[in-house]
Motif scaffolding. Sequence first.
Motif, PDB file in Angstrom:
ATOM      1  N   LEU A   1       0.823  -1.090  -0.034  1.00 49.65           N
ATOM      2  CA  LEU A   1       0.034  -0.054   0.217  1.00 49.65           C
ATOM      3  C   LEU A   1       1.045   1.204  -0.123  1.00 49.65           C
ATOM      4  CD1 LEU A   1      -3.225   0.516   0.043  1.00 49.65           C
ATOM      5  CD2 LEU A   1      -2.789   0.604   2.675  1.00 49.65           C
ATOM      6  N   ALA A   2       1.666   1.336  -1.154  1.00 46.52           N
ATOM      7  CA  ALA A   2       2.691   2.230  -1.062  1.00 46.52           C
ATOM      8  C   ALA A   2       2.176   3.920  -0.731  1.00 46.52           C
ATOM      9  CB  ALA A   2       3.357   2.233  -2.397  1.00 46.52           C
ATOM     10  N   SER A   3       1.039   3.967  -1.222  1.00 49.36           N
ATOM     11  CA  SER A   3       0.615   5.453  -1.268  1.00 49.36           C
ATOM     12  C   SER A   3      -0.027   5.740   0.069  1.00 49.36           C
ATOM     13  CB  SER A   3      -0.709   5.560  -2.062  1.00 49.36           C
ATOM     14  OG  SER A   3      -1.693   4.775  -1.742  1.00 49.36           O
ATOM     15  N   CYS A   4       0.109   4.706   1.106  1.00 53.47           N
ATOM     16  CA  CYS A   4      -0.664   5.213   2.436  1.00 53.47           C
ATOM     17  C   CYS A   4       0.720   5.779   3.249  1.00 53.47           C
ATOM     18  CB  CYS A   4      -0.826   3.628   3.088  1.00 53.47           C
ATOM     19  SG  CYS A   4      -1.455   4.087   4.736  1.00 53.47           S
ATOM     20  N   GLU A   5       0.380   7.070   3.887  1.00 54.66           N
ATOM     21  CA  GLU A   5       0.858   7.861   4.592  1.00 54.66           C
ATOM     22  C   GLU A   5       0.893   7.316   6.090  1.00 54.66           C
ATOM     23  OE1 GLU A   5       1.052  12.054   6.649  1.00 54.66           O
ATOM     24  OE2 GLU A   5       0.041  11.939   4.953  1.00 54.66           O
ATOM     25  N   ILE A   6       1.997   6.955   6.693  1.00 52.14           N
ATOM     26  CA  ILE A   6       2.090   6.437   8.198  1.00 52.14           C
ATOM     27  C   ILE A   6       2.474   7.528   9.173  1.00 52.14           C
ATOM     28  CG2 ILE A   6       3.253   4.301   9.499  1.00 52.14           C
ATOM     29  CD1 ILE A   6       3.578   3.150   6.618  1.00 52.14           C
ATOM     30  N   GLN A   7       1.852   7.505  10.126  1.00 46.46           N
ATOM     31  CA  GLN A   7       2.269   8.306  11.299  1.00 46.46           C
ATOM     32  C   GLN A   7       2.308   7.489  12.444  1.00 46.46           C
ATOM     33  OE1 GLN A   7       2.618  11.888  11.349  1.00 46.46           O
ATOM     34  NE2 GLN A   7       2.328  11.733   9.206  1.00 46.46           N
ATOM     35  N   ASN A   8       3.384   7.881  13.257  1.00 46.83           N
ATOM     36  CA  ASN A   8       3.639   6.998  14.613  1.00 46.83           C
ATOM     37  C   ASN A   8       3.335   8.018  15.887  1.00 46.83           C
ATOM     38  OD1 ASN A   8       4.799   4.444  13.326  1.00 46.83           O
ATOM     39  ND2 ASN A   8       6.593   5.822  12.626  1.00 46.83           N
ATOM     40  N   LEU A   9       2.438   7.505  16.661  1.00 46.80           N
ATOM     41  CA  LEU A   9       1.944   8.086  17.840  1.00 46.80           C
ATOM     42  C   LEU A   9       2.241   7.394  18.908  1.00 46.80           C
ATOM     43  CD1 LEU A   9      -1.491   9.410  17.044  1.00 46.80           C
ATOM     44  CD2 LEU A   9       0.537  10.557  16.711  1.00 46.80           C
ATOM     45  N   ARG A  10       2.724   7.916  20.012  1.00 46.85           N
ATOM     46  CA  ARG A  10       2.864   7.091  21.385  1.00 46.85           C
ATOM     47  C   ARG A  10       1.890   7.842  22.395  1.00 46.85           C
ATOM     48  NH1 ARG A  10       7.162   3.427  21.227  1.00 46.85           N
ATOM     49  NH2 ARG A  10       8.412   4.212  19.793  1.00 46.85           N
ATOM     50  N   THR A  11       1.422   6.638  23.310  1.00 47.06           N
ATOM     51  CA  THR A  11       0.474   6.919  24.397  1.00 47.06           C
ATOM     52  C   THR A  11       0.628   5.791  25.372  1.00 47.06           C
ATOM     53  OG1 THR A  11      -1.805   7.837  24.815  1.00 47.06           O
ATOM     54  CG2 THR A  11      -1.524   5.757  23.497  1.00 47.06           C
ATOM     55  N   ASP A  12       0.177   6.187  26.620  1.00 44.02           N
ATOM     56  CA  ASP A  12       0.205   5.305  27.526  1.00 44.02           C
ATOM     57  C   ASP A  12      -1.018   4.314  27.632  1.00 44.02           C
ATOM     58  OD1 ASP A  12      -0.208   3.623  29.955  1.00 44.02           O
ATOM     59  OD2 ASP A  12      -0.196   5.348  31.294  1.00 44.02           O
ATOM     60  N   ILE A  13      -0.848   3.344  26.643  1.00 45.41           N
ATOM     61  CA  ILE A  13      -1.866   2.300  26.315  1.00 45.41           C
ATOM     62  C   ILE A  13      -2.639   1.765  27.349  1.00 45.41           C
ATOM     63  CG2 ILE A  13      -0.657   1.910  24.035  1.00 45.41           C
ATOM     64  CD1 ILE A  13      -0.065  -0.877  25.204  1.00 45.41           C
ATOM     65  N   TRP A  14      -2.209   1.898  28.874  1.00 48.07           N
ATOM     66  CA  TRP A  14      -2.840   1.466  29.715  1.00 48.07           C
ATOM     67  C   TRP A  14      -3.734   2.477  30.656  1.00 48.07           C
ATOM     68  CZ3 TRP A  14      -2.678  -3.439  29.105  1.00 48.07           C
ATOM     69  CH2 TRP A  14      -1.447  -4.058  28.598  1.00 48.07           C
ATOM     70  N   ASN A  15      -3.709   3.727  30.263  1.00 47.46           N
ATOM     71  CA  ASN A  15      -4.559   4.775  30.592  1.00 47.46           C
ATOM     72  C   ASN A  15      -5.515   5.161  29.735  1.00 47.46           C
ATOM     73  OD1 ASN A  15      -5.073   7.727  30.862  1.00 47.46           O
ATOM     74  ND2 ASN A  15      -3.862   7.204  32.820  1.00 47.46           N
ATOM     75  N   LEU A  16      -6.987   4.994  29.890  1.00 47.47           N
ATOM     76  CA  LEU A  16      -7.948   5.187  29.208  1.00 47.47           C
ATOM     77  C   LEU A  16      -7.870   6.620  28.657  1.00 47.47           C
ATOM     78  CD1 LEU A  16     -10.507   4.307  27.905  1.00 47.47           C
ATOM     79  CD2 LEU A  16     -12.033   4.966  30.051  1.00 47.47           C
ATOM     80  N   PHE A  17      -7.674   7.460  29.582  1.00 49.77           N
ATOM     81  CA  PHE A  17      -7.868   9.073  29.166  1.00 49.77           C
ATOM     82  C   PHE A  17      -6.625   9.370  28.304  1.00 49.77           C
ATOM     83  CE2 PHE A  17     -10.030   8.585  33.207  1.00 49.77           C
ATOM     84  CZ  PHE A  17     -11.349   9.254  32.762  1.00 49.77           C
ATOM     85  N   SER A  18      -5.637   8.787  28.409  1.00 54.26           N
ATOM     86  CA  SER A  18      -4.522   9.095  27.622  1.00 54.26           C
ATOM     87  C   SER A  18      -4.850   8.569  26.220  1.00 54.26           C
ATOM     88  CB  SER A  18      -3.075   8.356  28.155  1.00 54.26           C
ATOM     89  OG  SER A  18      -1.911   8.485  27.199  1.00 54.26           O
ATOM     90  N   CYS A  19      -5.360   7.302  26.194  1.00 57.75           N
ATOM     91  CA  CYS A  19      -5.943   6.852  24.766  1.00 57.75           C
ATOM     92  C   CYS A  19      -6.828   7.592  24.179  1.00 57.75           C
ATOM     93  CB  CYS A  19      -6.136   5.372  25.171  1.00 57.75           C
ATOM     94  SG  CYS A  19      -5.065   4.477  25.753  1.00 57.75           S
TER      95      CYS A  19
END
Length: 160
Positions: free
Chosen positions: A59-77
């Motif tokens: 899927l060469a045309s797909c733009e990819i963005q990487n994000l970080r979050t605390d996946i164990w915290n509902l409000f952060s997610c």
Amino acid sequence: MADNLRVHIAPVGHEPPERVTTPLVNYRADKVYLVSHLIDSKEAAENVRIIHATLKKDLASCEIQNLRTDIWNLFSCLETCREVYSAESESHVYANVSTGSKIIAIAGMLSCMLWGGHPYYAEIDYASKKFKRTDDLPVYKISQPSQELLRVTSVISQHG
């Protein structure tokens, strides 16, 4: 950036990478936000690398963005999801609710209810770890109360 893009929120954890990449290819994603934990494990970091390589190939045309979050915290997610919806307000946002932690899956589903996204579940065969299918999930709209209702509630609260 163009409007009406197919934008995906895809948490990345310890699941087989196909659970992220196959729906993206099948839905012909224009852009994907890969959401990882603040501190990745070696396995999760390797999965991100595999996902990037697969998408560049399939899927060469797909733009990819990487994000970080605390996946164990509902409000952060939820905040991370809100940021995506805010940035992509003119696009169609899809959320993979089958990958990452259960907390980020719940946040993905809630974000679809709050901001009008499209949740899906990527099913795998747990014995072989192979992708089986993608199921679109129903969304039940959660609306904010009107300003008038908030004022009335505030007055009632102040007067007991």
